[in-house]
Design a protein around this motif. Structure first.
Motif, PDB file in Angstrom:
ATOM      1  N   ALA A   1       0.879  -1.163   0.000  1.00  0.00           N
ATOM      2  CA  ALA A   1       0.000   0.000   0.000  1.00  0.00           C
ATOM      3  C   ALA A   1       0.917   1.212   0.000  1.00  0.00           C
ATOM      4  N   CYS A   2       0.605   2.198  -0.805  1.00  0.00           N
ATOM      5  CA  CYS A   2       1.461   3.389  -0.919  1.00  0.00           C
ATOM      6  C   CYS A   2       1.526   4.171   0.386  1.00  0.00           C
ATOM      7  N   GLN A   3       0.411   4.223   1.131  1.00  0.00           N
ATOM      8  CA  GLN A   3       0.314   4.985   2.375  1.00  0.00           C
ATOM      9  C   GLN A   3      -0.958   4.572   3.084  1.00  0.00           C
ATOM     10  N   GLY A   4      -1.163   5.135   4.267  1.00  0.00           N
ATOM     11  CA  GLY A   4      -2.399   4.889   4.998  1.00  0.00           C
ATOM     12  C   GLY A   4      -2.326   3.742   5.982  1.00  0.00           C
ATOM     13  N   HIS A   5      -1.120   3.351   6.370  1.00  0.00           N
ATOM     14  CA  HIS A   5      -0.943   2.204   7.258  1.00  0.00           C
ATOM     15  C   HIS A   5      -1.341   2.507   8.701  1.00  0.00           C
ATOM     16  N   SER A   6      -1.905   1.501   9.336  1.00  0.00           N
ATOM     17  CA  SER A   6      -2.122   1.568  10.781  1.00  0.00           C
ATOM     18  C   SER A   6      -0.774   1.460  11.465  1.00  0.00           C
ATOM     19  N   LEU A   7      -0.680   2.063  12.631  1.00  0.00           N
ATOM     20  CA  LEU A   7       0.562   2.004  13.394  1.00  0.00           C
ATOM     21  C   LEU A   7       0.619   0.737  14.246  1.00  0.00           C
ATOM     22  N   ALA A   8      -0.460   0.435  14.931  1.00  0.00           N
ATOM     23  CA  ALA A   8      -0.486  -0.727  15.822  1.00  0.00           C
ATOM     24  C   ALA A   8      -0.706  -2.013  15.027  1.00  0.00           C
ATOM     25  N   GLY A   9       0.035  -3.033  15.372  1.00  0.00           N
ATOM     26  CA  GLY A   9      -0.173  -4.347  14.781  1.00  0.00           C
ATOM     27  C   GLY A   9       0.387  -4.514  13.384  1.00  0.00           C
ATOM     28  N   MET A  10       1.062  -3.521  12.877  1.00  0.00           N
ATOM     29  CA  MET A  10       1.650  -3.606  11.539  1.00  0.00           C
ATOM     30  C   MET A  10       3.171  -3.557  11.656  1.00  0.00           C
ATOM     31  N   PRO A  11       3.858  -4.257  10.762  1.00  0.00           N
ATOM     32  CA  PRO A  11       5.328  -4.267  10.812  1.00  0.00           C
ATOM     33  C   PRO A  11       5.987  -3.038  10.195  1.00  0.00           C
ATOM     34  N   VAL A  12       5.217  -2.073   9.711  1.00  0.00           N
ATOM     35  CA  VAL A  12       5.800  -0.878   9.119  1.00  0.00           C
ATOM     36  C   VAL A  12       6.288   0.084  10.190  1.00  0.00           C
ATOM     37  N   THR A  13       7.257   0.924   9.818  1.00  0.00           N
ATOM     38  CA  THR A  13       7.735   1.970  10.729  1.00  0.00           C
ATOM     39  C   THR A  13       7.691   3.312  10.005  1.00  0.00           C
ATOM     40  N   ARG A  14       7.526   4.365  10.763  1.00  0.00           N
ATOM     41  CA  ARG A  14       7.512   5.709  10.174  1.00  0.00           C
ATOM     42  C   ARG A  14       8.817   6.009   9.430  1.00  0.00           C
ATOM     43  N   PRO A  15       9.991   5.769  10.065  1.00  0.00           N
ATOM     44  CA  PRO A  15      11.234   6.098   9.351  1.00  0.00           C
ATOM     45  C   PRO A  15      11.392   5.331   8.029  1.00  0.00           C
ATOM     46  N   ALA A  16      11.022   4.066   8.001  1.00  0.00           N
ATOM     47  CA  ALA A  16      11.170   3.283   6.770  1.00  0.00           C
ATOM     48  C   ALA A  16      10.194   3.761   5.695  1.00  0.00           C
ATOM     49  N   LEU A  17       8.957   4.057   6.085  1.00  0.00           N
ATOM     50  CA  LEU A  17       8.001   4.582   5.119  1.00  0.00           C
ATOM     51  C   LEU A  17       8.497   5.909   4.550  1.00  0.00           C
ATOM     52  N   GLU A  18       8.934   6.809   5.428  1.00  0.00           N
ATOM     53  CA  GLU A  18       9.397   8.120   4.979  1.00  0.00           C
ATOM     54  C   GLU A  18      10.600   8.001   4.050  1.00  0.00           C
ATOM     55  N   ALA A  19      11.488   7.056   4.324  1.00  0.00           N
ATOM     56  CA  ALA A  19      12.654   6.848   3.455  1.00  0.00           C
ATOM     57  C   ALA A  19      12.241   6.339   2.075  1.00  0.00           C
ATOM     58  N   SER A  20      11.064   5.708   1.983  1.00  0.00           N
ATOM     59  CA  SER A  20      10.604   5.174   0.700  1.00  0.00           C
ATOM     60  C   SER A  20       9.788   6.186  -0.107  1.00  0.00           C
ATOM     61  N   TRP A  21       9.441   7.303   0.512  1.00  0.00           N
ATOM     62  CA  TRP A  21       8.689   8.354  -0.149  1.00  0.00           C
ATOM     63  C   TRP A  21       9.628   9.490  -0.541  1.00  0.00           C
ATOM     64  N   GLN A  22       9.128  10.422  -1.317  1.00  0.00           N
ATOM     65  CA  GLN A  22       9.905  11.589  -1.706  1.00  0.00           C
ATOM     66  C   GLN A  22       9.618  12.734  -0.743  1.00  0.00           C
ATOM     67  N   ARG A  23      10.672  13.322  -0.207  1.00  0.00           N
ATOM     68  CA  ARG A  23      10.501  14.516   0.633  1.00  0.00           C
ATOM     69  C   ARG A  23      10.207  15.684  -0.310  1.00  0.00           C
ATOM     70  N   VAL A  24       9.187  16.474   0.020  1.00  0.00           N
ATOM     71  CA  VAL A  24       8.805  17.602  -0.828  1.00  0.00           C
ATOM     72  C   VAL A  24       8.727  18.874   0.010  1.00  0.00           C
ATOM     73  N   ARG A  25       8.830  20.005  -0.653  1.00  0.00           N
ATOM     74  CA  ARG A  25       8.696  21.317  -0.016  1.00  0.00           C
ATOM     75  C   ARG A  25       7.594  22.087  -0.741  1.00  0.00           C
ATOM     76  N   PRO A  26       6.346  21.843  -0.353  1.00  0.00           N
ATOM     77  CA  PRO A  26       5.235  22.555  -1.020  1.00  0.00           C
ATOM     78  C   PRO A  26       5.375  24.065  -0.839  1.00  0.00           C
ATOM     79  N   THR A  27       5.049  24.790  -1.896  1.00  0.00           N
ATOM     80  CA  THR A  27       5.145  26.255  -1.832  1.00  0.00           C
ATOM     81  C   THR A  27       3.793  26.909  -1.563  1.00  0.00           C
ATOM     82  N   GLY A  28       2.717  26.159  -1.775  1.00  0.00           N
ATOM     83  CA  GLY A  28       1.384  26.695  -1.523  1.00  0.00           C
ATOM     84  C   GLY A  28       0.692  25.943  -0.405  1.00  0.00           C
ATOM     85  N   SER A  29      -0.518  26.321  -0.145  1.00  0.00           N
ATOM     86  CA  SER A  29      -1.305  25.689   0.909  1.00  0.00           C
ATOM     87  C   SER A  29      -1.559  24.216   0.603  1.00  0.00           C
TER      88      SER A  29
END
Length: 174
Positions: free
Chosen positions: A69-97
């Motif tokens: 799943a690209c995103q939307g994971h539950s935190l409890a009971g899942m083997p995913v971690t925030r740092p690993a998910l974030e490392a797999s996504w692109q960091r962006v700097r939005p300029t607008g709202s």
């Protein structure tokens, strides 16, 4: 409900919320073996491929013999971690709202605490008020977010994510 929609919902649930409960081996950034998913859901590869291709929010990502799943994971009971998910996504700097849809009942807590991910790993944000991704389609309240001080990531399906939106980053009444 068509078989494709039913399969898509089962895949999304398993890969976003149910892997731990069902014993599905998954990496910290959410990848699982397609073969394991097929066995757990009792479907064949063509059914999986159709469900991934026709998913209206592109929630699912396939890379050869792996799926997540690209995103939307539950935190409890899942083997995913925030740092690993974030490392797999692109960091962006939005300029607008950015935008977040919610309910009127949630507004007092949001005014006090900002936006928190609740039982999920991240808060979902949308790049525009009419976006089909990153916000609830039927949201009664649409919040405008100033992303200046946020760490924002973009998942492969275009959903923007952050760990927390403090109250000061929400533009009230504008």
């Amino acid at each position: 409900m068509t078989d494709v929609v039913r399969t898509s919902k089962k895949l999304s649930w398993l890969l976003r919320h149910g892997a731990g409960e069902k014993g599905l081996a998954m990496t910290a950034d959410g990848w699982a073996a397609v073969d394991d998913v097929l066995v757990l859901l009792g479907i064949d590869r063509s059914a999986l491929d159709r469900a991934v291709e026709r998913n209206d929010k592109n929630r699912l990502q396939v890379d050869g013999s792996l799926i997540r799943a690209c995103q939307g994971h539950s935190l409890a009971g899942m083997p995913v971690t925030r740092p690993a998910l974030e490392a797999s996504w692109q960091r962006v700097r939005p300029t607008g709202s950015l935008w977040h849809g919610t309910t009127p009942a949630a507004v007092p807590a949001i005014r006090r605490d900002g936006l928190r991910p609740g039982r999920r790993t991240h808060v979902h944000l949308a790049p525009s008020p009419d976006s089909r991704v990153g916000k609830r389609f039927t949201a009664a309240v649409l919040l405008r977010i100033d992303p200046t001080e946020l760490d924002v990531f973009e998942a492969p399906n275009g959903v923007l994510l952050t760990q927390h939106v403090p109250p000061g980053a929400i533009v009230w009444g504008g």
